[in-house]
Design an enzyme around this catalytic site. Structure first.
Site, PDB file in Angstrom:
ATOM      1  N   HIS A 200       0.827  -1.211   0.000  1.00 19.83           N
ATOM      2  CA  HIS A 200       0.000   0.000   0.000  1.00 19.83           C
ATOM      3  C   HIS A 200       0.869   1.272   0.000  1.00 19.83           C
ATOM      4  CE1 HIS A 200      -0.031  -0.752   4.627  1.00 19.83           C
ATOM      5  NE2 HIS A 200       0.862   0.197   4.384  1.00 19.83           N
TER       6      HIS A 200
ATOM      7  N   HIS B   6      -1.975   4.666   9.689  1.00 18.35           N
ATOM      8  CA  HIS B   6      -0.683   5.367   9.755  1.00 18.35           C
ATOM      9  C   HIS B   6      -0.803   6.738  10.416  1.00 18.35           C
ATOM     10  CE1 HIS B   6      -0.253   2.441   6.491  1.00 18.35           C
ATOM     11  NE2 HIS B   6       1.047   2.523   6.618  1.00 18.35           N
TER      12      HIS B   6
ATOM     13  N   HIS C  36      10.544  -3.827   3.997  1.00 20.53           N
ATOM     14  CA  HIS C  36      10.962  -2.432   3.828  1.00 20.53           C
ATOM     15  C   HIS C  36      11.246  -1.788   5.172  1.00 20.53           C
ATOM     16  CE1 HIS C  36       6.618  -1.912   4.421  1.00 20.53           C
ATOM     17  NE2 HIS C  36       6.696  -0.594   4.390  1.00 20.53           N
TER      18      HIS C  36
HETATM   19 FE   LIG Z   1       2.313   1.169   5.546  1.00 19.18          FE
END
Ligand SMILES: [Fe+2]
Length: 288
Positions: free
Chosen positions: A14, A61, A194
């Protein structure tokens, strides 16, 4: 007897910059094409299977929850979910319809199963839902209603992989006990490896991502031997978004097989994976 059925699962990254690439129609740009091509099969499969509802496992987030109040697990229970400007040049997505009745069914089942989730009758959804939804259903209107399920992958302590697998299984059982003739797809967003900050910023682990994708289909329990700290080490501090994939896999209660996989490095500084899983009901259950 009429019951809801889980037809399969979709996993996708995403990364925020995808939203900007979509807005700027960069689908055939050499940088983006190998990533967007991974959705051709997703669109083909959805055109054949036509789900009514998507249960989406994601992490917020900072748009709806922030570090001051961050539930480990939260379930949306609204009939519509709006987004808001998060920056990054992503256009604000149009509202997505919810299925509050199914949400409450899942919430009741989860609490009975000792998952004491936070219940959100009002909830903003961020890029972790709006970007996957736009990638998966690029058309002008949403053909599905959603139930958003938030998992904390942001502020430690995070739930374990085993806990997220159990959460998914509880939701899978609850969906299958819902007395409406619905076709449900489960979606997990984020990842794969990541790391956005610190001395290892830009860290990607292709070998570990492959192991995860190879293992999650047939033996998801095998991944639960990794602690969260192992996961940060092996997959990066944001690679822990794989918890959303773990819950998605847990929700598929039948025989699961991988129908397609696209793995592409990098999108922004992330290893981007797009998968479609089929969930076939076990014959015994079908006969029951
Ligand atoms: Fe994320």
């Amino acid at each position: 007897m009429t019951m809801a059925a889980i037809i399969g699962g979709i996993g996708t990254t995403h990364v925020p910059s995808i939203g900007k690439a979509i807005a700027e129609k960069k689908h055939n740009d050499p940088y983006w094409k190998p990533f967007f091509k991974g959705f051709d099969y997703v669109h083909y499969w959805l055109a054949r299977t036509k789900p009514d509802v998507a249960v989406v496992f994601y992490n917020d987030h900072g748009l709806n929850f922030f570090l001051d109040k961050l539930p480990t697990f939260a379930v949306g229970a609204a009939n519509e979910y709006c987004s808001a400007d998060e920056g990054w040049g992503i256009p604000v997505a149009r509202p997505i319809p919810g299925d509050a009745a199914l949400s409450w069914h899942l919430i009741n089942a989860l609490v009975a199963d000792e998952f004491d989730v936070t219940t959100c009758q009002g909830m903003l959804i961020d890029h972790a839902i709006t970007i996957p939804m736009t990638l998966i259903w690029p058309g002008p209107s949403w053909p599905v209603r959603i139930v958003p399920i938030e998992i904390n992958t942001v502020q430690h302590p995070l739930p374990t992989l085993a806990r997220c697998l159990k959460l998914g299984r509880s939701i899978g059982r609850a969906i299958e006990s819902y007395g409406q003739n619905l076709r449900v797809v489960v979606i997990g967003t984020g990842g794969l490896s990541h790391q956005l900050d610190g001395t290892r910023a830009g860290f990607i682990n292709k070998e570990f991502d492959k192991l995860c994708l190879d293992t999650i289909v047939g033996e998801p329990e095998a991944l639960t031997r990794y602690s969260i700290h192992d996961w940060v080490q092996l997959s990066g501090s944001q690679g822990v978004e794989f918890l959303n994939w773990t819950a998605m896999r847990g929700a598929m209660t039948g025989r699961v097989s991988e129908l397609s996989r696209n793995y592409h490095i990098p999108i922004s500084n992330t290893a981007a994976a797009t998968v479609v899983y089929e969930n076939r009901r076990e014959r015994a259950r079908e006969a029951a």
